[in-house]
Design an enzyme around this catalytic site. Structure first.
Site, PDB file in Angstrom:
ATOM      1  N   LYS A 140       0.861  -1.191   0.000  1.00  0.00           N
ATOM      2  CA  LYS A 140       0.000   0.000   0.000  1.00  0.00           C
ATOM      3  C   LYS A 140       0.896   1.238   0.000  1.00  0.00           C
ATOM      4  O   LYS A 140       1.870   1.314   0.751  1.00  0.00           O
ATOM      5  CB  LYS A 140      -0.919  -0.005   1.226  1.00  0.00           C
ATOM      6  CG  LYS A 140      -1.714   1.301   1.409  1.00  0.00           C
ATOM      7  CD  LYS A 140      -2.769   1.213   2.516  1.00  0.00           C
ATOM      8  CE  LYS A 140      -3.359   2.586   2.834  1.00  0.00           C
ATOM      9  NZ  LYS A 140      -4.379   2.549   3.904  1.00  0.00           N
ATOM     10  N   ASP A 151      -2.362  10.044   4.188  1.00  0.00           N
ATOM     11  CA  ASP A 151      -3.788   9.709   4.270  1.00  0.00           C
ATOM     12  C   ASP A 151      -4.511  10.716   5.167  1.00  0.00           C
ATOM     13  O   ASP A 151      -4.563  10.558   6.383  1.00  0.00           O
ATOM     14  CB  ASP A 151      -3.955   8.287   4.818  1.00  0.00           C
ATOM     15  CG  ASP A 151      -5.423   7.858   4.840  1.00  0.00           C
ATOM     16  OD1 ASP A 151      -6.268   8.587   4.277  1.00  0.00           O
ATOM     17  OD2 ASP A 151      -5.715   6.778   5.412  1.00  0.00           O
ATOM     18  N   LYS A 174     -10.143  12.840   8.308  1.00  0.00           N
ATOM     19  CA  LYS A 174      -9.856  12.279   9.633  1.00  0.00           C
ATOM     20  C   LYS A 174      -9.878  13.381  10.691  1.00  0.00           C
ATOM     21  O   LYS A 174      -9.475  14.504  10.403  1.00  0.00           O
ATOM     22  CB  LYS A 174      -8.443  11.677   9.638  1.00  0.00           C
ATOM     23  CG  LYS A 174      -8.303  10.337   8.971  1.00  0.00           C
ATOM     24  CD  LYS A 174      -6.850   9.856   9.040  1.00  0.00           C
ATOM     25  CE  LYS A 174      -6.641   8.580   8.249  1.00  0.00           C
ATOM     26  NZ  LYS A 174      -7.311   7.401   8.809  1.00  0.00           N
ATOM     27  N   ASP A 179       1.415   5.869   5.901  1.00  0.00           N
ATOM     28  CA  ASP A 179       0.483   5.049   5.131  1.00  0.00           C
ATOM     29  C   ASP A 179       1.073   4.474   3.840  1.00  0.00           C
ATOM     30  O   ASP A 179       0.363   3.846   3.056  1.00  0.00           O
ATOM     31  CB  ASP A 179      -0.792   5.860   4.845  1.00  0.00           C
ATOM     32  CG  ASP A 179      -2.050   5.004   4.924  1.00  0.00           C
ATOM     33  OD1 ASP A 179      -1.981   3.920   5.530  1.00  0.00           O
ATOM     34  OD2 ASP A 179      -3.080   5.417   4.370  1.00  0.00           O
ATOM     35  N   ASP A 188     -11.983   7.553   3.400  1.00  0.00           N
ATOM     36  CA  ASP A 188     -10.860   7.178   4.265  1.00  0.00           C
ATOM     37  C   ASP A 188     -10.581   5.669   4.231  1.00  0.00           C
ATOM     38  O   ASP A 188      -9.585   5.208   4.776  1.00  0.00           O
ATOM     39  CB  ASP A 188     -11.126   7.650   5.701  1.00  0.00           C
ATOM     40  CG  ASP A 188      -9.867   7.651   6.547  1.00  0.00           C
ATOM     41  OD1 ASP A 188      -8.769   7.559   5.969  1.00  0.00           O
ATOM     42  OD2 ASP A 188      -9.985   7.752   7.781  1.00  0.00           O
ATOM     43  N   GLU A 235      -9.489   4.163   1.763  1.00  0.00           N
ATOM     44  CA  GLU A 235      -8.922   4.335   0.420  1.00  0.00           C
ATOM     45  C   GLU A 235      -7.934   3.239   0.041  1.00  0.00           C
ATOM     46  O   GLU A 235      -7.760   2.937  -1.134  1.00  0.00           O
ATOM     47  CB  GLU A 235      -8.242   5.706   0.323  1.00  0.00           C
ATOM     48  CG  GLU A 235      -6.801   5.783   0.873  1.00  0.00           C
ATOM     49  CD  GLU A 235      -6.683   5.482   2.362  1.00  0.00           C
ATOM     50  OE1 GLU A 235      -7.694   5.620   3.077  1.00  0.00           O
ATOM     51  OE2 GLU A 235      -5.598   5.083   2.807  1.00  0.00           O
ATOM     52  N   ARG A 293      -7.814  -0.040   0.380  1.00  0.00           N
ATOM     53  CA  ARG A 293      -8.348  -1.210  -0.319  1.00  0.00           C
ATOM     54  C   ARG A 293      -8.710  -0.876  -1.764  1.00  0.00           C
ATOM     55  O   ARG A 293      -8.633  -1.726  -2.645  1.00  0.00           O
ATOM     56  CB  ARG A 293      -9.561  -1.753   0.456  1.00  0.00           C
ATOM     57  CG  ARG A 293     -10.745  -0.829   0.489  1.00  0.00           C
ATOM     58  CD  ARG A 293     -11.756  -1.222   1.558  1.00  0.00           C
ATOM     59  NE  ARG A 293     -11.281  -0.893   2.907  1.00  0.00           N
ATOM     60  CZ  ARG A 293     -11.939  -1.156   4.016  1.00  0.00           C
ATOM     61  NH1 ARG A 293     -13.114  -1.769   3.979  1.00  0.00           N
ATOM     62  NH2 ARG A 293     -11.448  -0.837   5.194  1.00  0.00           N
TER      63      ARG A 293
HETATM   64  N1  BES Z   1      -4.513   4.251   6.824  1.00  0.00           N
HETATM   65  C1  BES Z   1      -5.701   3.981   7.545  1.00  0.00           C
HETATM   66  C2  BES Z   1      -5.542   2.861   8.568  1.00  0.00           C
HETATM   67  C3  BES Z   1      -4.618   3.138   9.719  1.00  0.00           C
HETATM   68  C4  BES Z   1      -5.121   3.623  10.912  1.00  0.00           C
HETATM   69  C5  BES Z   1      -3.276   2.839   9.641  1.00  0.00           C
HETATM   70  C6  BES Z   1      -4.260   3.860  11.976  1.00  0.00           C
HETATM   71  C7  BES Z   1      -2.435   3.054  10.698  1.00  0.00           C
HETATM   72  C8  BES Z   1      -2.914   3.563  11.866  1.00  0.00           C
HETATM   73  C9  BES Z   1      -6.834   3.577   6.601  1.00  0.00           C
HETATM   74  O1  BES Z   1      -6.793   4.111   5.338  1.00  0.00           O
HETATM   75  C10 BES Z   1      -8.109   3.997   7.231  1.00  0.00           C
HETATM   76  O2  BES Z   1      -8.275   5.172   7.409  1.00  0.00           O
HETATM   77  N2  BES Z   1      -8.957   3.044   7.551  1.00  0.00           N
HETATM   78  C11 BES Z   1     -10.201   3.316   8.157  1.00  0.00           C
HETATM   79  C12 BES Z   1     -11.226   2.478   7.457  1.00  0.00           C
HETATM   80  C13 BES Z   1     -12.635   2.781   7.815  1.00  0.00           C
HETATM   81  C14 BES Z   1     -13.022   4.160   7.319  1.00  0.00           C
HETATM   82  C15 BES Z   1     -13.514   1.731   7.235  1.00  0.00           C
HETATM   83  C16 BES Z   1     -10.094   2.933   9.634  1.00  0.00           C
HETATM   84  O3  BES Z   1      -9.450   1.947   9.942  1.00  0.00           O
HETATM   85  O4  BES Z   1     -10.611   3.676  10.460  1.00  0.00           O
HETATM   86 ZN    ZN Z   2      -4.883   4.650   4.645  1.00  0.00          ZN
HETATM   87 ZN    ZN Z   3      -7.737   6.018   5.226  1.00  0.00          ZN
END
Ligand code: BES
Ligand code: ZN
Ligand code: ZN
Length: 486
Positions: free
Chosen positions: A255, A260, A267, A278, A337, A339, A341
């Protein structure tokens, strides 16, 4: 710091710091005379991580002796060797010594494993990211010598040092890339890094870089949908290493969201602080490729990442927009967010076309994985238990913690969209699994392991003696172990 191996005994060496490893409760056996007395008087037990500095006397030629706890005999693993070596380094730096000598910390594990682990622990512990500090860290230790008892173990230890150094080199590149602010490590910079690796490989690694237009032509609507909000152009990178006579092919997919922000589904501030992390998946892939030609593998390896920045803007993808991935699957992007996947949908679709025997993706994919496993453990998901087992074994060897999570097919209902083939957002529960299930839609049944590294990619507090706060470089050494054994 130069690391070398020599034959002989410890005491004959003239050094600043002579290190004597002592197993817990074995001080009486391991130490003699003056050292034994002081250890006893000052309650040195030999616990893992315990360190005691003693002035050298006439029995040793060193100025100082470091009594270093190795822990209980039955607890000894390559990981405890790494920990002990890290404590040794931290102590040596604190004392400001230039030369350090230690015998192999153990005779039970092979000399190769022990030397490799000593190198890993010592070097990873010495890492500091000070690119933006006025005061640079000046390491004091110049030479570290490992002493082995006979010619055979010297040869083994030397081999261990070599592989140890490679794993460290790759890990430190990954750490640097993640620690660098996102303003520095934008997609074009990741391309630069890859180009540098290709150049240094002297033709052994080939690379294809696709700009936005080329990605459009290839049908990467998912990746480009996430990329469209940023002023920094996206790039899709494919590196290929194919040694002559290679019989198997492995694809490594990372990834690569260089920052992000969450996009329009922005966020909250506290969740954005560390989001330069990220692209840690791509950083791990680059770390492996940095040392790949020197691993003497006879398998082909493809390294793939789709690099972009997830930003809100007037051009950004909107919640509810539908994008089409390279394999024709349509995705309703309900939450900008989630993103990772979406970009990986195209990266995995691309990887599948290379017909690899195994695919491994590394992604800082979900906060849910951190809820499930905490900050130190990678979540592993796979459609192929045999392959997953190989990855888990490699991780154990590397001292990187990983745990298997299920790809429960009943949960696929969470990904059903009213308007498209899939949506990128699932319900509240099991978020790491539904993200894994989403990715599975793009691997066409090929043997595949998904590693959610959201927790361990970045240590918000020191993780162990050789992993201080900041980027950890997680994944690099596991992948190297995996490739060597595959
Ligand atoms: N990059 C984040 C996941 C992440 C969170 C990595 C904390 C490292 C530390 C990812 O893109 C994300 O924001 N995921 C969301 C998904 C949700 C919106 C379904 C999440 O995990 O909150
Ligand atoms: Zn992310
Ligand atoms: Zn994200």
């Amino acid at each position: 710091m130069e690391i070398s191996v020599r034959k002989g005994s410890l005491v004959e060496e003239k050094v600043d710091l002579l290190v004597i490893g002592v197993r817990e409760g074995e001080g009486e056996k391991a130490l003699k005379g003056h050292l034994q007395t002081v250890a006893k008087e000052d309650h040195f037990k030999g616990k893992l991580g315990e360190a005691m500095v003693v002035r050298g006397d006439q029995s040793v030629k060193a100025k100082r002796v470091l009594l270093l706890g190795l822990g209980k005999k039955e607890d000894l693993t390559s990981e405890s060797v790494r920990e002990a070596a890290a404590c040794m380094m931290n102590e040596a730096e604190r004392l400001g010594v230039k030369t350090v000598v230690a015998a192999l910390f153990d005779q039970k594990l092979s000399a190769k494993t022990v030397a490799k682990s000593m190198v890993e622990g010592a070097r990873l512990a010495a890492y500091k990211f000070d690119a933006y500090k006025k005061k640079k860290n000046k390491p004091s230790v110049q030479a570290f010598t490992i002493v082995a008892p006979d010619a055979r173990s010297v040869a083994q230890a030397m081999a261990g040092v070599t592989v140890g150094e490679l794993g460290v080199e790759g890990t430190l590149l990954a750490r640097d890339l993640v620690n660098q602010p996102a303003a520095h490590t934008h997609p074009a910079e990741l391309v630069n890094i890859a180009q540098g690796i290709v150049k240094a490989s002297k033709g052994k690694i080939k690379m294809k870089v696709m700009d936005k237009a080329a990605c459009e032509k290839a049908g990467m609507g998912a990746f480009l949908g996430i990329a469209q909000g940023s002023d920094h152009p996206p790039y899709f990178v494919h590196m290929r290493y194919e040694p002559r006579g290679a019989k198997k092919r492995v694809a490594l997919v990372g990834k690569a969201i260089t920052f992000d922000s969450g996009g329009l589904s922005i966020k909250p501030a506290e969740y954005m602080y560390t989001m330069k992390l990220d692209m840690a998946g791509a950083a791990a892939v680059l770390g492996v490729f940095k040392v790949l030609t020197r691993l003497n593998l006879n398998i082909a390896v493809d390294g793939i990442f789709a690099a972009c920045e997830n930003m809100p803007s007037g051009k950004a993808i909107r919640p509810g927009d539908v994008v089409t991935a390279m394999n024709g699957t349509t995705i309703e992007v309900l939450h900008t967010d989630a993103e990772g996947r979406v970009t990986l949908a195209d990266a995995l679709s691309y990887a599948v076309k290379l017909k690899p025997d195994a695919m491994i993706d590394l992604a800082t994919l979900t906060g849910a994985c951190m809820v499930a496993l905490g900050e130190e453990i990678v979540g592993s998901m796979s459609n192929n238990p045999k392959l997953e087992n190989k990855v888990l074994m490699a991780a154990a060897e590397a001292g990187e913690k990983m745990w298997s999570l299920p790809l429960e097919k009943n949960y696929k209902r969470e990904l059903k969209s009213e308007v498209a083939d899939l949506k990128n957002l699932a319900g509240r529960y099991g978020g790491a699994l539904t993200a894994g299930l989403f990715l599975q839609e793009f691997v066409e049944g090929l043997p595949w392991v998904h590693l959610d590294i959201a927790g361990p990619a970045f240590a918000e507090k020191p993780m162990n003696a050789y992993t201080s706060r900041g980027a950890t470089g997680v994944g690099v050494r596991t992948l190297i172990e995996f490739l060597k054994a595959f």
